[in-house]
Design an enzyme around this catalytic site. Sequence first.
Site, mmCIF file in Angstrom:
data_model
loop_
_atom_site.group_PDB
_atom_site.id
_atom_site.type_symbol
_atom_site.label_atom_id
_atom_site.label_comp_id
_atom_site.label_asym_id
_atom_site.label_seq_id
_atom_site.Cartn_x
_atom_site.Cartn_y
_atom_site.Cartn_z
ATOM 1 N N LYS A 288 0.816 -1.031 0.064
ATOM 2 C CA LYS A 288 -0.152 0.070 0.022
ATOM 3 C C LYS A 288 0.950 1.245 -0.041
ATOM 4 O O LYS A 288 1.815 1.530 0.857
ATOM 5 C CB LYS A 288 -0.906 -0.048 1.152
ATOM 6 C CG LYS A 288 -1.728 1.258 1.328
ATOM 7 C CD LYS A 288 -2.584 1.491 2.795
ATOM 8 C CE LYS A 288 -1.716 2.283 3.393
ATOM 9 N NZ LYS A 288 -1.657 3.877 2.985
ATOM 10 N N GLU B 22 10.774 0.228 10.068
ATOM 11 C CA GLU B 22 11.455 1.307 10.028
ATOM 12 C C GLU B 22 10.920 2.500 10.425
ATOM 13 O O GLU B 22 10.026 2.874 9.676
ATOM 14 C CB GLU B 22 12.179 1.153 8.536
ATOM 15 C CG GLU B 22 13.566 1.846 8.459
ATOM 16 C CD GLU B 22 13.534 2.995 7.775
ATOM 17 O OE1 GLU B 22 13.427 4.012 8.580
ATOM 18 O OE2 GLU B 22 13.172 3.478 6.693
ATOM 19 N N CYS C 112 13.937 9.930 7.131
ATOM 20 C CA CYS C 112 14.166 9.579 8.648
ATOM 21 C C CYS C 112 15.456 9.602 9.179
ATOM 22 O O CYS C 112 15.705 9.648 10.365
ATOM 23 C CB CYS C 112 13.397 8.098 8.636
ATOM 24 S SG CYS C 112 14.065 7.070 7.438
ATOM 25 N N GLU D 97 11.248 14.318 16.257
ATOM 26 C CA GLU D 97 11.560 14.275 14.696
ATOM 27 C C GLU D 97 10.692 15.580 14.225
ATOM 28 O O GLU D 97 9.359 15.635 14.413
ATOM 29 C CB GLU D 97 11.014 13.062 14.159
ATOM 30 C CG GLU D 97 11.448 12.931 12.907
ATOM 31 C CD GLU D 97 11.030 11.378 12.215
ATOM 32 O OE1 GLU D 97 9.988 10.833 12.526
ATOM 33 O OE2 GLU D 97 11.805 10.830 11.540
HETATM 34 P P1 NAI Z 1 2.297 7.427 9.045
HETATM 35 O O1 NAI Z 1 3.142 6.638 9.827
HETATM 36 O O2 NAI Z 1 0.814 7.805 9.611
HETATM 37 O O3 NAI Z 1 2.038 6.885 7.603
HETATM 38 C C1 NAI Z 1 3.105 5.970 7.079
HETATM 39 C C2 NAI Z 1 2.286 5.112 6.278
HETATM 40 O O4 NAI Z 1 1.412 4.254 7.348
HETATM 41 C C3 NAI Z 1 1.195 5.498 5.324
HETATM 42 O O5 NAI Z 1 1.062 4.506 4.091
HETATM 43 C C4 NAI Z 1 0.027 5.471 6.269
HETATM 44 O O6 NAI Z 1 -1.280 5.340 4.998
HETATM 45 C C5 NAI Z 1 0.124 4.009 6.909
HETATM 46 N N1 NAI Z 1 -0.856 4.037 8.244
HETATM 47 C C6 NAI Z 1 -1.285 5.182 8.913
HETATM 48 N N2 NAI Z 1 -1.896 4.493 10.162
HETATM 49 C C7 NAI Z 1 -1.932 3.306 10.058
HETATM 50 C C8 NAI Z 1 -2.486 2.032 10.822
HETATM 51 N N3 NAI Z 1 -2.868 2.142 11.918
HETATM 52 N N4 NAI Z 1 -1.977 0.811 10.121
HETATM 53 C C9 NAI Z 1 -1.242 0.561 9.201
HETATM 54 N N5 NAI Z 1 -0.522 1.693 8.397
HETATM 55 C C10 NAI Z 1 -1.118 2.781 8.782
HETATM 56 O O7 NAI Z 1 2.947 8.863 8.745
HETATM 57 P P2 NAI Z 1 2.643 10.375 8.587
HETATM 58 O O8 NAI Z 1 1.236 10.623 9.384
HETATM 59 O O9 NAI Z 1 2.497 10.430 7.104
HETATM 60 O O10 NAI Z 1 3.631 11.279 9.234
HETATM 61 C C11 NAI Z 1 3.829 11.637 10.564
HETATM 62 C C12 NAI Z 1 5.116 11.668 10.970
HETATM 63 O O11 NAI Z 1 5.757 10.352 10.723
HETATM 64 C C13 NAI Z 1 6.122 12.717 10.268
HETATM 65 O O12 NAI Z 1 5.943 14.000 10.430
HETATM 66 C C14 NAI Z 1 7.337 12.091 10.304
HETATM 67 O O13 NAI Z 1 7.823 12.575 11.657
HETATM 68 C C15 NAI Z 1 7.052 10.593 10.341
HETATM 69 N N6 NAI Z 1 7.139 9.576 9.467
HETATM 70 C C16 NAI Z 1 8.373 8.872 9.160
HETATM 71 C C17 NAI Z 1 8.706 8.162 7.933
HETATM 72 C C18 NAI Z 1 10.097 7.208 7.917
HETATM 73 O O14 NAI Z 1 10.602 7.346 6.990
HETATM 74 N N7 NAI Z 1 10.391 6.854 9.016
HETATM 75 C C19 NAI Z 1 8.028 8.368 6.696
HETATM 76 C C20 NAI Z 1 6.609 9.303 6.994
HETATM 77 C C21 NAI Z 1 6.580 9.687 8.092
#
Ligand code: NAI
Length: 501
Positions: free
Chosen positions: A204, A278, A312, A409
Amino acid sequence: MAATKKNSNTKKSNTIKLKFDTSWQYAPAPENKKSATINKQYELFINGQWQKPLSKKYFDTINPANEEKLSKVAWANEVDVDKAVKAARHAYENIWKNMPAKERAKYIFRIARIMQEKARELAIIESLDGGKPIRESRDFDIPTAANHFFYYAGWTDKLAFAFPNRQTSPLGVAGQIIPWNFPLLMAAWKIAPALATGNTVVIKSAESTPLTLLKLAEIIEEAELPPGVVNILSGAGDTGAAIVNHPDVNKIAFTGSTEVGKIIQKAIAGTQKKVTLELGGKAANIIFEDAAIDQAVEGVINGIFFNQGHVCCAGSRLYVQESILKEVVRKLKDRLESLIVGDPLDKNTDIGAINSKAQLDVIHKYIDIGKKEGAEFYQSSCPLPKKGYYCRPSLFTNVAQSNRIAQEEIFGPVLAVLSFRTVDEVIEKANNTPYGLSAGVWTDKGAKIFNMTTKMRAGVIWANTFNKFDPSSPFGGYKESGFGREGGLHGLLPYVNLVNE
Ligand code: NAI
Ligand code: MG
């Protein structure tokens, strides 16, 4: 990069205040949007076919650089996820797990080659949908993504060498959830090792950047991968949760926020599912007084402003040895002024658009927090486009270790600068966050590098460089940055069962 006056490392240049010549402007050099085809509407890619969502729901994906709609994309619900998992299970049992490894490899090579052929189009779409500069999607995201497919295609029929004296068996259906900061690259990190080891996939994309994965679905069609081996869904957190909670998924691979990582770990507790997470980071970039300072400053700039700080492993905490603090801060400020913020499709752009309004709000929130915490704020004076989500490159000095801007972060182009005197002090400070994904060390002394790398709790530590990636090199974190490794030989392990001979 804007023109700069001579910026040498001589004694003289250290005492003269350098000024960047901002009057020398480059003419716009935009990449041609017309070299990419984006459909008005996309369905779900399940069992090798484009299927309308049973949810009957769609969402818009926009270009964060100008807030214009790019396309309308299907939103998979629980029933759609179930369909995709059934297709993946069927393909696993009947085709993929029994296919001779060298035949499997041919498909993965084919995907890699078609990605290369379509690299220009993929780069344009990645920049349009996510806001990253075209230079970066063209030179980093897309080639590195294709290289991951090449790399793991090579391992497919050599697993016996990857795990000597052990036999491997695939896990089954892998559920993969990726974020918006490196969409195609994160998909490659996850899909390529899963296919190489004989698993099938339901993946996804993130809600703000679905388009390059839909292009990947077209590539997979063109490569004639058997139906159901890779199923590509779009949707939001509920779609991700449906994948995580599906009883017939054997493995979850997730990249995203620590918050959602914790939800996933709770959700799969007590099940047979394997998981790799990750998550976030707050990397320390450390400059010692014996470092090549101009090189270090350039590395720090790359470490935090690369991809608008949506990384990240971004070097978002800078530790500078006290004797060189003034000089480093001055050079950083000068360099900040020379960065070009603007249209992601322009080849001169250094910093593109912030991925979404929501992320821009998070960044502004942290800038306010930093100011209230008493840190000193500095921001480039560069102009910003009138429409779209942009943030000027910024830094905070006089930051305390306990400040939130030094601990949490921010995921934006905001650097926190701190100082230190001794090696022991900086190791303690660098390790003092809940995260442990990456770090950087800048010094002339090899012994210092080895001392630091053995004592710092970070999955990747770069020395005299930053943000370097290669498919053969593993990546992953400690503590709240998650666990499990992606890339390299290590990246095969989360997708196999090892059987003793
Ligand atoms: P997020 O963790 O909500 O989104 C990442 C993915 O997880 C998306 O595909 C989302 O649809 C999915 N997701 C959301 N809730 C879920 C659930 N309960 N179960 C399974 N999948 C789920 O991150 P978001 O809201 O886009 O960004 C928030 C913060 O997270 C950012 O400000 C940043 O600090 C961090 N982040 C870190 C990343 C990394 O590369 N480690 C990448 C994106 C965000
Ligand atoms: Mg978008």
